[in-house]
Write a protein that holds these residues in place. Structure first.
Motif, PDB file in Angstrom:
ATOM      1  N   THR A 219       0.853  -1.195   0.000  1.00 10.75           N
ATOM      2  CA  THR A 219       0.000   0.000   0.000  1.00 10.75           C
ATOM      3  C   THR A 219       0.886   1.242   0.000  1.00 10.75           C
ATOM      4  N   THR A 220       1.607   1.467   1.092  1.00 13.78           N
ATOM      5  CA  THR A 220       2.549   2.586   1.159  1.00 13.78           C
ATOM      6  C   THR A 220       3.932   2.065   1.521  1.00 13.78           C
ATOM      7  N   ALA A 248       7.629   5.051  -6.849  1.00 15.89           N
ATOM      8  CA  ALA A 248       7.116   4.484  -5.590  1.00 15.89           C
ATOM      9  C   ALA A 248       7.726   3.115  -5.309  1.00 15.89           C
TER      10      ALA A 248
END
Length: 350
Positions: A219-220, A248
């Motif tokens: 997710t993060t 990311a």
């Protein structure tokens, strides 16, 4: 002949083109039997690779039959079944002699990029002796297609420079075809733990079948870092592979690597990333990146012959060349369609 052409950003069409012929003595012409789509093809369609001009036939992977050879071709003859390498190598220039054929002064990565590619009925292959491999009947066709690019890429750019050792903890960020290829080949070195990170639960489930010991639904960065810290007693992983090509996903890698660890960047990046050198300089890490040279293709072919790995497991969907536009739609929407690699069979040439 028919060919799948990059027309403009986001637009691919199957169009009529002139059938290629031998131009130079070192050329060959191959009738394509099966090809596939690479994530790099999607980058081109997205307009991320400006060197690839509209009107170019895409594709740099596949197998086929030699239809024509120049007088200077020594290793192949008409009728030979061959693997088309994603790297065109002359074997004589400065970079080829320094074991960097990906930067060949007379080739490199040019198929489906700077010259016409494999997603067509026929393809013109320059420097045929350095750019084709004999395709044995003893190996599944679909596994042979994986030898054009993703298996050598994952092994050469991911696994080899990482110097992974028996007992290491490995993290692979991205459970797509390249990540799963890295998962297959990193097991040659017997790591004790292989952690797969991805946004897709379906791909993570598939990675378990390929040999992953642990999975993290990402997710993060902070959440992934916390989960991996919990798994590794706070130390992080010895080796981490970036197999996506986004800022990311690179950020995850630099946040989970251990002291003395290694980051192998395998993904194709279309945008700059932030490299936290202020945090990492003191951790004795190493970082590698690069473009596949395809100089391990024959070794990996021997592995496939031995049955040690089954690369055909990477294939989830099958299409005809006449359906190539639908194939791209399915491949582009991989999460929705649970897509890994697609096989596109030439159904047009008799």
């Amino acid at each position: 002949m028919k060919a799948a052409v990059y027309e403009s950003a986001g637009v691919l069409k199957l169009v009529d083109k002139e059938r290629p012929h031998v131009v130079k003595p070192t050329d060959a012409v191959v009738r394509m039997q099966k090809t596939t789509i690479c994530g790099t093809d999607l980058h081109i369609l997205g307009g991320d690779v400006p060197a690839c001009k509209p009107g170019t036939t895409l594709g740099h992977e596949g197998i086929g039959i030699v239809e024509e050879v120049g007088d200077g071709v020594n290793n192949f003859k008409v009728g030979d079944r061959v693997i088309v390498s994603c790297v065109t190598a002359c074997n004589t220039c400065y970079y080829c002699k320094h074991n960097l054929p990906s930067h060949c002064e007379n080739g490199g990565w040019i198929l489906g990029h700077l010259i016409e590619g494999t997603q067509s009925e026929y393809i013109h292959i320059p420097q045929a002796d350095g750019s084709l491999y004999h395709a044995p009947d003893s190996v599944n066709d679909e596994a042979l297609v994986m030898l054009s690019d993703i298996l050598p890429t994952a092994y050469e750019i991911g696994v080899l420079p990482s110097h992974v050792k028996p007992g290491d903890t490995v993290c692979i960020v991205g459970a797509g075809p390249i990540g799963l290829s890295a998962l297959l080949s990193v097991q040659f070195y017997s790591p004790s733990r292989i952690i797969m990170v991805d946004l897709s639960q379906a791909r993570l489930d598939a990675s378990r079948e390929f040999g992953a010991t642990d999975t993290v639904l990402s997710t993060t960065t902070e959440e992934v870092k916390a989960k991996i810290a919990e798994m590794t007693g706070g130390r992080g992983v010895d080796v981490v592979f970036e197999c996506v090509g986004y800022p990311a996903t690179f950020d995850i890698c630099q946040n989970v690597v251990s002291i003395g660890g290694h980051i192998s960047n395998v993904g194709v990046h279309g945008k700059p990333v932030t490299f936290n050198l202020d945090d990492l300089w003191i951790k004795n890490i190493t970082l590698s990146t690069g473009l596949v040279n395809a100089n391990t293709t024959e070794m990996l072919l021997d592995v496939l012959k031995s049955g040690k790995i089954d690369a055909s497991k990477l294939v989830t969907h099958h299409f005809k060349l006449s359906e190539v536009e639908e194939a791209y739609r399915v491949f582009k929407n991989a999460e929705e369609n649970h897509t890994l690699k697609v096989i596109i069979e030439n159904d047009i040439t008799e």
